[in-house]
Design an enzyme around this catalytic site. Sequence first.
Site, PDB file in Angstrom:
ATOM      1  N   GLY A 214       0.832  -1.204   0.000  1.00 37.87           N
ATOM      2  CA  GLY A 214       0.000   0.000   0.000  1.00 37.87           C
ATOM      3  C   GLY A 214       0.862   1.247   0.000  1.00 37.87           C
ATOM      4  N   GLY A 215       2.031   1.137  -0.622  1.00 38.78           N
ATOM      5  CA  GLY A 215       3.001   2.232  -0.584  1.00 38.78           C
ATOM      6  C   GLY A 215       2.813   3.282  -1.651  1.00 38.78           C
TER       7      GLY A 215
ATOM      8  CG  ASP B  99      -5.626  -8.255  -4.899  1.00 45.74           C
ATOM      9  OD1 ASP B  99      -5.661  -7.912  -3.696  1.00 45.74           O
ATOM     10  OD2 ASP B  99      -6.612  -8.722  -5.499  1.00 45.74           O
ATOM     11  CB  VAL B 100      -1.846  -7.412  -0.166  1.00 41.43           C
ATOM     12  CG1 VAL B 100      -0.557  -6.726  -0.598  1.00 41.43           C
ATOM     13  CG2 VAL B 100      -2.921  -6.403   0.221  1.00 41.43           C
TER      14      VAL B 100
ATOM     15  CG  ASN C  56       0.548   1.278   4.864  1.00 43.88           C
ATOM     16  OD1 ASN C  56       0.205   1.929   5.840  1.00 43.88           O
ATOM     17  ND2 ASN C  56       0.200   1.622   3.621  1.00 43.88           N
TER      18      ASN C  56
ATOM     19  CB  SER D 286      -6.119   1.911  13.239  1.00 42.58           C
ATOM     20  OG  SER D 286      -6.989   3.000  13.511  1.00 42.58           O
TER      21      SER D 286
ATOM     22  CE1 TYR E 112      -9.001   0.683   9.280  1.00 41.80           C
ATOM     23  CE2 TYR E 112      -9.549   1.736  11.371  1.00 41.80           C
ATOM     24  CZ  TYR E 112      -8.709   1.596  10.285  1.00 41.80           C
ATOM     25  OH  TYR E 112      -7.567   2.355  10.184  1.00 41.80           O
TER      26      TYR E 112
ATOM     27  CB  ILE F 132      -2.745  10.835   9.832  1.00 39.82           C
ATOM     28  CG1 ILE F 132      -2.020  10.689  11.183  1.00 39.82           C
ATOM     29  CG2 ILE F 132      -1.813  11.408   8.777  1.00 39.82           C
ATOM     30  CD1 ILE F 132      -0.790   9.809  11.144  1.00 39.82           C
TER      31      ILE F 132
END
Length: 252
Positions: free
Chosen positions: A13-14, A63-64, A90, A144, A157, A190
Amino acid sequence: MFDLSDHVALVTGGNGGLGLAMAKGLVKAGASVAIWGRNSEKNENALAALKDMGGDVEAFQCDVTDPEDIKATFDSTLKRFGKVDSCFANAGGSGSTAMLHQLSGSDWSSVVDLNLTSVVDTYKAVIPHFLERKSGGKLVVTSSAAALLGTPLHAGYSTTKAAVTGLTRALAVELGRAGIQANAILPGYIETEMSRETSQAFRDACKRRSCSGEFGTLEDMEGIAVYLASQKSNFMTGQTLVLDGGQTIHPG
């Protein structure tokens, strides 16, 4: 002190948001960086931005949620860089917004696949490489603050982000004698493209709970990524590092 020359970091996800912010910090510290992302256009944009900073970087479409894609992409990463020293798992997402009893089975499965199973599968690709090299390694997952706070309408989540902190502790013990550290970063609110899609009421509440009265910025992710990738964090493992400006301690 935090020179990452000759260090290769992998960031899933970088290609945007928190992942790209961490990649930028790693590049600034001298690391070579492999970024993984599903969106080819975002990959190219992120790659251009990191190269403009002078980084030795490569973007891989991956695709992770597909374990076979993870394996193939990790092989491509090794072919390009020769090794991986740190892995930042990430990639993730918020999932469907609904009360738990209203979530369909597929809604629940999709957030578990993206936020938890993908981390497991990514680590399963990386850990054998760390063990084979016998040079230690760094496993870092983006959890998170929602793992600590009650977050209504996002049970999936919160659950998955709490789960990866448990995974972190287990791997810290399991892999510690091999010189491998596992830690989790727990960001609060953030400002990112994704976080701006949340409701104004939620955003206002996060700002009230922040001790400074301000949101976090993407630049706040850079230093913690560099520290956890560096040898200076070798005695820190199994930890959940909360980066939230005090949002989890302030009554608001």
